[in-house]
Design an enzyme around this catalytic site. Sequence first.
Site, mmCIF file in Angstrom:
data_model
loop_
_atom_site.group_PDB
_atom_site.id
_atom_site.type_symbol
_atom_site.label_atom_id
_atom_site.label_comp_id
_atom_site.label_asym_id
_atom_site.label_seq_id
_atom_site.Cartn_x
_atom_site.Cartn_y
_atom_site.Cartn_z
ATOM 1 C CD1 TRP A 203 34.504 53.153 37.811
ATOM 2 C CD2 TRP A 203 34.078 55.105 38.820
ATOM 3 N NE1 TRP A 203 34.694 52.977 39.159
ATOM 4 C CE2 TRP A 203 34.446 54.164 39.806
ATOM 5 C CE3 TRP A 203 33.757 56.400 39.216
ATOM 6 C CZ2 TRP A 203 34.506 54.476 41.161
ATOM 7 C CZ3 TRP A 203 33.818 56.721 40.572
ATOM 8 C CH2 TRP A 203 34.199 55.755 41.519
ATOM 9 C CG ASP A 370 39.303 43.954 45.619
ATOM 10 O OD1 ASP A 370 39.985 44.805 45.013
ATOM 11 O OD2 ASP A 370 38.241 43.486 45.159
ATOM 12 C CG ASP A 371 44.483 46.567 44.258
ATOM 13 O OD1 ASP A 371 45.589 46.025 44.325
ATOM 14 O OD2 ASP A 371 44.230 47.544 43.529
ATOM 15 N NE ARG A 447 42.463 52.429 40.619
ATOM 16 C CZ ARG A 447 42.322 51.300 41.306
ATOM 17 N NH1 ARG A 447 42.721 50.167 40.777
ATOM 18 N NH2 ARG A 447 41.776 51.295 42.478
ATOM 19 C CE LYS A 480 36.640 43.096 42.016
ATOM 20 N NZ LYS A 480 36.368 43.949 43.162
ATOM 21 C CD1 TRP A 481 41.001 39.705 34.121
ATOM 22 C CD2 TRP A 481 41.809 37.674 34.594
ATOM 23 N NE1 TRP A 481 41.998 39.430 33.225
ATOM 24 C CE2 TRP A 481 42.508 38.182 33.494
ATOM 25 C CE3 TRP A 481 42.141 36.400 35.066
ATOM 26 C CZ2 TRP A 481 43.516 37.462 32.840
ATOM 27 C CZ3 TRP A 481 43.135 35.691 34.424
ATOM 28 C CH2 TRP A 481 43.819 36.217 33.327
ATOM 29 C CG ASP A 482 39.580 45.307 38.421
ATOM 30 O OD1 ASP A 482 38.929 45.792 37.481
ATOM 31 O OD2 ASP A 482 39.522 45.738 39.594
ATOM 32 C CG ASN A 484 40.817 48.909 37.744
ATOM 33 O OD1 ASN A 484 39.607 49.086 37.769
ATOM 34 N ND2 ASN A 484 41.445 48.156 38.623
ATOM 35 C CB CYS A 530 36.012 43.180 37.877
ATOM 36 S SG CYS A 530 36.103 44.802 38.656
ATOM 37 C CG ASP A 552 34.242 49.995 41.043
ATOM 38 O OD1 ASP A 552 34.152 48.757 41.147
ATOM 39 O OD2 ASP A 552 35.290 50.570 40.688
HETATM 40 C C1 GLA Z 1 38.495 48.367 40.607
HETATM 41 C C2 GLA Z 1 37.377 47.408 40.958
HETATM 42 C C3 GLA Z 1 37.110 47.491 42.451
HETATM 43 C C4 GLA Z 1 38.372 47.153 43.199
HETATM 44 C C5 GLA Z 1 39.510 48.064 42.770
HETATM 45 C C6 GLA Z 1 40.812 47.613 43.361
HETATM 46 O O1 GLA Z 1 38.110 49.689 40.797
HETATM 47 O O2 GLA Z 1 36.226 47.702 40.222
HETATM 48 O O3 GLA Z 1 36.063 46.621 42.817
HETATM 49 O O4 GLA Z 1 38.709 45.810 42.950
HETATM 50 O O5 GLA Z 1 39.663 48.079 41.356
HETATM 51 O O6 GLA Z 1 41.867 48.445 43.013
#
Ligand code: GLA
Length: 740
Positions: A203, A370-371, A447, A480-482, A484, A530, A552
């Site tokens: 990361w 974003d989030d 997370r 933006k499809w994450d 994590n 993402c 990131d």
């Molecule tokens: C991940 C993404 C970030 C952001 C966060 C939001 O870490 O890589 O760019 O979108 O999630 O929680």
Amino acid sequence: MNNFDQRRRSICVSLLGGLASMAITGVVKAKPTVDEAAKVFRLDGGAVTYAFGVNPDGRLQTVYWGSSLSPADQLSAPVPVPDNSSNEMSITVTPFEFPGFGGGLTVEPALKVTFPDGVRDLDLRYVDHQVSGDRIVVRLKDVSRAVHVTLNYSMDAATGVLSRSAVVENRSADWIQIDQLAAASFNLPYSDDYQLSYLTGRWAGEFALQTRPITPGATVIESRKGVTSHQANPWIAVNRRGTEEESGPVWFGALAWSGSWRISVDMDSLGGLRATAGYNPFDFAYRLKPGERLASPAFHAGFSNEGFGGASRLFHRYQRTRILPGAPTLRPRPVLYNSWEATEFAVDEAGQMVLAEKAASIGVERFVVDDGWFGARNDSRAGLGDWFVNAKKFPNGLAPLIKRANDLGMEFGLWVEPEMVNPNSDLYRAHPDWVIHFPGRARSEARDQLVLNLARKEVYDYLLHALDRLLTSNNIAFLKWDHNRAWSEPGWPAVAPAEQQRLYVAYVDNLYKLLAELRRRHPHIEIESCASGGGRVDLGIMALTDQVWVSDNTDPYDRLLIQDGFSHAYAPAIMMAWVTDAPNFVNQRVTSLEYRFLSAMQGSLGVGANLNHWSSDDFTKAKQLIAAYKVIRPTVQQGNLYRLVSPRGGSARSATLSVAQDGNQAVLFAFLHSGGMRDAQPYIQLRGLDPAKEYTLRMISGSVAPKTPNKASGAYWMGQGIKVSLEGDFQAAAVVLDAL
Ligand code: GLA
């Protein structure tokens, strides 16, 4: 002649042509050619020839892979490498196209199966083939059992990139378990000077280029994480000693798969090199009922005689013209603004409106929230899974913000992480069994979240419905499809134990299906892949997404290294890079706004800074640089990339050059990490220009040495070069050459 020389000779004879049992004449580029009598198959495309054939035992063997052969070159039918000794049996040292685990095979198999009676021996022999268009399909079957394998080969006419995949079919009356399945095995003949390149990371530190000599033994790069991973990326390149950035042979390839994968590059005990790429056999077991099939992912493999630069330019072109949505004509990536580093979870209508106005004022074309906009999402501990607009933060829904963004001339985009759920969510409270887990065992959180089992139809249906509703009821242009976190406890208790490990394939298949269905229903939507940064970048997800979030880590100097590694495998067209605040949150490094912009302008530009903290000078500077970026955008995103000076190895200086496809524009970015000792400024010799054309020089940022002509031939800029004036720490310049 000793055994080693024998092995070497027999490979050379079979690989490089020897005495012909056949003649291939009049090859039409990219049309496969088959010698029906000798059963030798040949694909030609770009500057590449790939050939394989059926050996006298009926097994498929590699014949040749490298620079284009003449259509008149006569390729012999392959012959097995003889036993070297009782310890190196023929089967384990012969370069097979798709070896089954069986007999004395002790190198990496492409396919390994278990039968219900305990037999684990597979001997695949040629059955027949078909040629249609640019494709060769070869069918193999086990000598006695009803395991059928179909191998697909096709080569791109322009780049010579070969795509290979395999399908296994159970035509027996009982189950067969697949323990290991690859797309392909690739073979290169003996040489003592191969070197392997691959990408590793973590990361905030993705795409670190690794190189190591290939010696006897295996190098395994892999993900066991259920997702492509930061730790290694499914791309490799193999070169010979003496290969450099712009010269020498490079074989390269990447696996199109976004789940657990493995690429094994091994040199057998006689020096033959093979690369085997496919599903990761770690914890893998896929039981096929009678009549069922399993397809491998595709492996896309190319060759260039023009070094690493030539290899990556070919692969970028292949991705732009054959892989990405919209290929071969890609929409330029819009300049985007993203709220994450500015506001984290604290998004609301009023705050985002202010940011949207400020973003529009500097020329941003797409505004992305974003989030934090959904469910009870105030931090990472709650809300994932509840894809409903948070009514406290957006009392009127998203519509007013979207309208404001649209009125300001920007598209609207939204962050989602559909495959995940917080235990503290309505979704999890209603469906605790929807996550990947083993009953009665811990569910490891990362997370604060768990992974939904997307292989389940209910999960697929829920996500399709939730996302479809979101896209239908709002004017959303971009997601933006994450993703994590990595998987843990990979159980699927809703199905029988023998079916559970299908998860590794069924999850990713459903992910692809979900993305494809959303795109079908909403043809104008664009999607970014993402996964906590660059944890899901591969040719599989790339076929369904328009761009990727590389890391990131938005520190502009760290990004030079990350982008350099990334560009070895993947195209700048999809490489998102944001300008964020200084000091950077990752490493506290302070850099100028110009430096941050110039680093990000090498890819697809975004801004992720807190615009509420900007001075009016910052706005002026940003507006000017974004306007300049829009002029060079087609060249940077879709031109040919030359890595002129590498930032790797602690180099103080680095430079890249992008040259437009028509040769009419070139953009040079030059960076200085830190100067000292009254270092002289070196000339940077450009590449890829038309020597006969005249190009005018203008600066986007920074300066060049006094007396640099403002107009000269491509020959001059390539021969003499440009001296960019860079002094101090973290300095950057951008130069544009336009053909007259
Ligand atoms: C991940 C993404 C970030 C952001 C966060 C939001 O870490 O890589 O760019 O979108 O999630 O929680």
